[in-house]
Design a protein around this motif. Structure first.
Motif, PDB file in Angstrom:
ATOM      1  N   PRO A  40      -5.308  -1.064   0.438  1.00 19.72           N
ATOM      2  CA  PRO A  40      -5.365  -1.962   1.750  1.00 19.72           C
ATOM      3  C   PRO A  40      -5.666  -0.628   2.559  1.00 19.72           C
ATOM      4  CG  PRO A  40      -3.682  -2.604  -0.354  1.00 19.72           C
ATOM      5  CD  PRO A  40      -4.608  -1.519  -0.393  1.00 19.72           C
ATOM      6  N   GLY A  41      -5.393   0.375   2.833  1.00 19.16           N
ATOM      7  CA  GLY A  41      -5.163   1.225   3.291  1.00 19.16           C
ATOM      8  C   GLY A  41      -6.542   2.145   3.175  1.00 19.16           C
TER       9      GLY A  41
ATOM     10  N   PHE B  44      -2.680  11.261   3.436  1.00 18.85           N
ATOM     11  CA  PHE B  44      -2.062   9.930   4.328  1.00 18.85           C
ATOM     12  C   PHE B  44      -2.877  10.104   5.327  1.00 18.85           C
ATOM     13  CE2 PHE B  44       0.770   9.053   0.146  1.00 18.85           C
ATOM     14  CZ  PHE B  44       0.212   7.521   0.196  1.00 18.85           C
TER      15      PHE B  44
ATOM     16  N   ALA C 215      -2.876  -0.250   7.329  1.00 13.16           N
ATOM     17  CA  ALA C 215      -2.672  -0.904   5.458  1.00 13.16           C
ATOM     18  C   ALA C 215      -2.302  -1.668   5.588  1.00 13.16           C
ATOM     19  CB  ALA C 215      -2.680   0.591   5.155  1.00 13.16           C
ATOM     20  N   GLY C 216      -2.759  -2.430   4.481  1.00 10.86           N
ATOM     21  CA  GLY C 216      -1.780  -4.231   4.164  1.00 10.86           C
ATOM     22  C   GLY C 216      -3.194  -5.383   4.796  1.00 10.86           C
ATOM     23  N   LEU C 217      -3.713  -4.736   6.552  1.00  7.62           N
ATOM     24  CA  LEU C 217      -3.956  -6.099   7.108  1.00  7.62           C
ATOM     25  C   LEU C 217      -5.306  -5.923   6.108  1.00  7.62           C
ATOM     26  CD1 LEU C 217      -4.669  -4.384  10.965  1.00  7.62           C
ATOM     27  CD2 LEU C 217      -3.123  -6.297   9.643  1.00  7.62           C
TER      28      LEU C 217
ATOM     29  N   ARG D  94     -12.075  -2.605  12.519  1.00  6.73           N
ATOM     30  CA  ARG D  94     -12.499  -1.654  13.081  1.00  6.73           C
ATOM     31  C   ARG D  94     -13.415  -0.786  12.295  1.00  6.73           C
ATOM     32  NH1 ARG D  94      -8.347   1.015  17.030  1.00  6.73           N
ATOM     33  NH2 ARG D  94     -10.420   2.947  18.117  1.00  6.73           N
ATOM     34  N   PHE D  95     -12.626  -0.538  11.224  1.00  6.23           N
ATOM     35  CA  PHE D  95     -13.018   1.158  10.243  1.00  6.23           C
ATOM     36  C   PHE D  95     -13.609   0.518   8.899  1.00  6.23           C
ATOM     37  CE2 PHE D  95     -10.161   2.404  13.641  1.00  6.23           C
ATOM     38  CZ  PHE D  95     -10.686   3.626  14.246  1.00  6.23           C
TER      39      PHE D  95
ATOM     40  N   SER E  56      -5.035  -7.431   3.264  1.00 12.56           N
ATOM     41  CA  SER E  56      -5.218  -7.656   1.636  1.00 12.56           C
ATOM     42  C   SER E  56      -4.202  -8.535   0.923  1.00 12.56           C
ATOM     43  CB  SER E  56      -4.902  -6.044   1.321  1.00 12.56           C
ATOM     44  OG  SER E  56      -3.386  -5.808   1.439  1.00 12.56           O
TER      45      SER E  56
ATOM     46  N   VAL F 286      -9.604  -4.222   0.379  1.00 12.39           N
ATOM     47  CA  VAL F 286     -10.196  -5.590   1.486  1.00 12.39           C
ATOM     48  C   VAL F 286     -11.679  -5.771   1.907  1.00 12.39           C
ATOM     49  CG1 VAL F 286      -9.853  -6.035   3.771  1.00 12.39           C
ATOM     50  CG2 VAL F 286      -7.772  -5.322   2.740  1.00 12.39           C
TER      51      VAL F 286
ATOM     52  N   VAL G 243      -9.465  -0.509   5.101  1.00  5.73           N
ATOM     53  CA  VAL G 243      -9.315  -0.888   6.218  1.00  5.73           C
ATOM     54  C   VAL G 243      -9.303   0.448   7.542  1.00  5.73           C
ATOM     55  CG1 VAL G 243      -8.122  -3.249   5.789  1.00  5.73           C
ATOM     56  CG2 VAL G 243      -6.720  -0.934   6.120  1.00  5.73           C
ATOM     57  N   ASN G 244      -9.378   1.618   5.994  1.00  3.30           N
ATOM     58  CA  ASN G 244      -9.486   2.965   7.576  1.00  3.30           C
ATOM     59  C   ASN G 244     -11.065   3.648   7.285  1.00  3.30           C
ATOM     60  OD1 ASN G 244      -7.084   3.432   8.768  1.00  3.30           O
ATOM     61  ND2 ASN G 244      -6.503   3.845   7.168  1.00  3.30           N
TER      62      ASN G 244
ATOM     63  N   GLU H 198      -4.881  -4.151  19.786  1.00  3.01           N
ATOM     64  CA  GLU H 198      -4.636  -4.453  18.407  1.00  3.01           C
ATOM     65  C   GLU H 198      -3.985  -4.750  17.825  1.00  3.01           C
ATOM     66  OE1 GLU H 198      -7.033  -1.455  15.438  1.00  3.01           O
ATOM     67  OE2 GLU H 198      -7.116   0.043  17.042  1.00  3.01           O
ATOM     68  N   GLU H 199      -3.941  -5.858  16.464  1.00  4.37           N
ATOM     69  CA  GLU H 199      -2.920  -6.198  15.985  1.00  4.37           C
ATOM     70  C   GLU H 199      -2.365  -6.107  14.325  1.00  4.37           C
ATOM     71  OE1 GLU H 199      -3.166 -10.701  15.003  1.00  4.37           O
ATOM     72  OE2 GLU H 199      -0.671 -11.132  13.851  1.00  4.37           O
TER      73      GLU H 199
ATOM     74  N   ALA I 163      -8.252  -5.757  13.800  1.00  5.42           N
ATOM     75  CA  ALA I 163      -8.084  -4.333  13.497  1.00  5.42           C
ATOM     76  C   ALA I 163      -8.225  -3.708  12.509  1.00  5.42           C
ATOM     77  CB  ALA I 163      -6.569  -4.118  13.489  1.00  5.42           C
ATOM     78  N   ALA I 164      -8.765  -4.393  11.222  1.00  6.65           N
ATOM     79  CA  ALA I 164      -8.503  -4.234   9.784  1.00  6.65           C
ATOM     80  C   ALA I 164     -10.182  -4.278   9.304  1.00  6.65           C
ATOM     81  CB  ALA I 164      -8.539  -5.772   8.958  1.00  6.65           C
TER      82      ALA I 164
ATOM     83  N   GLY J 167      -3.513   3.093  -3.172  1.00  2.82           N
ATOM     84  CA  GLY J 167      -3.645   2.765  -1.705  1.00  2.82           C
ATOM     85  C   GLY J 167      -5.353   1.905  -0.876  1.00  2.82           C
TER      86      GLY J 167
ATOM     87  N   ASP K  59       0.781  -1.296   0.127  1.00  6.07           N
ATOM     88  CA  ASP K  59      -0.085   0.002  -0.112  1.00  6.07           C
ATOM     89  C   ASP K  59       1.189   1.175   0.162  1.00  6.07           C
ATOM     90  OD1 ASP K  59      -2.593   1.068   1.445  1.00  6.07           O
ATOM     91  OD2 ASP K  59      -0.787   2.398   2.588  1.00  6.07           O
ATOM     92  N   GLU K  60       0.485   2.352  -0.624  1.00  4.07           N
ATOM     93  CA  GLU K  60       0.886   3.829  -1.206  1.00  4.07           C
ATOM     94  C   GLU K  60       1.301   4.099   0.728  1.00  4.07           C
ATOM     95  OE1 GLU K  60      -0.884   4.935  -4.004  1.00  4.07           O
ATOM     96  OE2 GLU K  60      -1.836   6.087  -3.139  1.00  4.07           O
TER      97      GLU K  60
END
Lengths: 256, 248
Positions: B125-126, B80, A122-124, B166-167, A126, B155, B129-130, A146-147, B163-164, B123, A100-101
């Motif tokens: 993946p980020g 970011f 980010a990354g989790l 959560r948001f 994916s 995702v 999950v955000n 949190e992990e 944690a992925a 962007g 992820d960027e």
């Protein structure tokens, strides 16, 4: 204060086979293209490239200089994909760490701060996790537990960046709207090479932009090269925009 | 179809993505999401923040390709920060998307040697999950709506845990045929509405997996006169929207 000015050829002579290099800019914007072309003229090979990728990555791949690319994307912005990078990937020629960027930013920041990693969400979940077997997670020691992804530091041997104005000592400013992550690239690297549109006296540099635009100071830079047009064909506003004709020619040649 | 085009239905469906978002950053990727975000700001959600696609926030709502006065600065580094803070709704494209909303913009085929290299994970993946994420697909087809994506850049619900999760909030997928969501017990993709003139069978046959179908499938709402006027006279007078979604 030291005079760090040098030539393009001397600036890239520090490279050795197998080094990890970081390249500033973003996509097809403010890429240190004159330095990239100088790298092409050296015999160096097996480089690992960390970049918010644009034609810098494509050109180095096409020239057979690259062993591994650490990237979130490679794009020419007005042309979605870089054909040279696509071809190298599709030929199976490259090792890659696809991220992820935001993870690239975290990795550079960790390196800049001399930390082994920084946590990031980010990354989790994916496939970034799937295809980067060395990537680990870390559990918060606090009540939340949190992990998160433990993004490892992206330590660089050499960083290459291009800014609008600099002095001979390595202070530099950008005049366009976005600093990108050029300061982080310099902080993450052992050796830092800056090219610029124009080298000016320090007083003129400081007078040419608001203080917030003085992105680099001289303790972040080891070599300074004056390279007018040195980001072309990528953009270096306000000095010049992207040369779309030249970029199209690059993409067409690469695709043929 | 009379009085409005399919592209205009799509534009309004994209605008409706942002209707309840409040004062957050809209990040529309591509023509139709961009028209939608701008239409939302002129109608349902005047609080929305819009970027110029470079480093500035726009104080006004320009037509496609047009300029507007600025209200703020948002270079990539600050974007970011916004992603991590969650005050953003991104609408991305998808080369592939599956029933749980996993999205691929990275590559097709095996990762070590793709048959087609695209952007990379970017962007996605980020983002996913955000904060809230939606997708726009201009041509609803089985090669896009696949049983399993080759690379999960964004995702989906089945991969979002801990944690992925959560948001995590994959909101809707808007296509040239329908609006899809994940309002099912296991978050499998569901037909939320079919566009006027499109049948459930049309949508299902253009989808490479079995969609959840409610007993009573809604029709995507028609654009209002005000929306049509804004689309045609203000936001997209050159009708770029119809190049992305031809009237069918």
């Amino acid at each position: 204060m030291r005079d760090k000015t040098t030539s393009l050829a001397d600036a890239v002579a520090v490279l050795e086979d197998g080094m990890t290099i970081g390249i500033g800019g973003w996509g097809s914007r403010r890429k240190p293209m004159a330095l990239v072309e100088a790298i092409l003229a050296t015999p160096v090979r097996d480089l690992t490239i960390v970049s918010f990728g644009g034609p810098d990555v494509g050109m180095l791949c096409a020239a057979g200089k690259v062993r591994e690319v650490v990237f979130g994307f490679v794009s020419l912005d007005s042309i979605p994909y870089d054909p040279n990078f696509a071809r190298a990937r599709q030929a199976g020629e490259l090792a890659v760490r696809e991220l992820d960027e935001g993870m690239v930013v975290a990795g550079l920041r960790a390196a800049a701060q001399r930390l082994p990693f920084l946590p990031i969400r980010a990354g989790l979940g994916s496939d970034v996790m799937t295809y980067y077997p060395g990537l680990r997670t870390v559990r918060s020691p606090y009540a939340d537990g949190e992990e998160l992804v433990a993004m490892p530091a992206l330590d660089l041997d050499v960083a290459f960046v291009h800014l609008n104005r600099a002095d001979a000592h390595g202070n530099a400013c950008y005049l366009g709207p976005d600093p990108y992550f050029d300061d982080l690239f310099c902080l993450a690297a052992r050796h830092r090479v800056l090219s610029c549109e124009r080298i000016v006296p320090t007083a003129e540099l400081v007078g040419s932009a608001p203080p917030q635009a003085l992105l680099l100071n001289r303790m972040m830079v080891d070599a300074v090269v004056e390279a007018p047009g040195g980001a072309g064909f990528t953009s270096c506003v306000p000095d010049y925009g992207r040369d779309e004709t030249a970029q199209r020619a690059y993409a067409e040649t690469a695709a043929s | 179809m009379s009085g409005y085009t399919r592209a205009e239905v799509c534009a309004v469906a994209c605008a409706d993505l942002f209707a309840d978002d409040g004062e957050i950053l809209a990040s529309p990727m591509g023509t139709m999401p961009m028209i939608g975000a701008r239409l939302a700001r002129l109608t349902s959600n005047p609080d929305l923040l819009l970027s110029d696609g470079e480093a500035y926030l726009l104080a006004d709502t320009p037509p496609l390709g047009g300029a507007a006065p600025l209200e703020g600065w948002l270079p990539y580094g600050k974007v970011f920060d916004v992603v991590a803070a969650g005050t953003r709704h991104v609408v991305m494209g998808a080369n592939q998307v599956d029933r749980y909303g996993n999205q691929n913009i990275s590559c097709l085929g095996p990762h070590e040697r793709p048959t087609r290299m695209m952007f990379g994970a970017r962007g996605a993946p980020g983002n996913t999950v955000n904060h809230r994420t939606s997708y726009w697909v201009a041509k609803h087809a089985p090669r896009v709506f696949v049983e399993a994506v080759d690379f999960a850049s964004g995702v989906g619900y089945d991969r979002a845990s801990g944690a992925a999760a959560r948001f995590h909030d994959v909101h809707r997928v808007v296509t040239n045929l329908a609006v899809l969501d994940f309002a099912t017990s296991d978050h499998a993709m569901r037909i939320a509405s079919v566009h006027p003139g499109v049948s459930v069978e049309d949508v299902q046959s253009a989808t490479g997996f079995s969609l959840a179908v409610p007993d009573d499938v809604a029709t995507t709402r028609e654009p209002t006169d005000e929306e049509l006027k804004l689309l045609r006279e203000v936001l997209d007078p050159k009708d770029i929207r119809s190049k992305e979604v031809p009237n069918g």
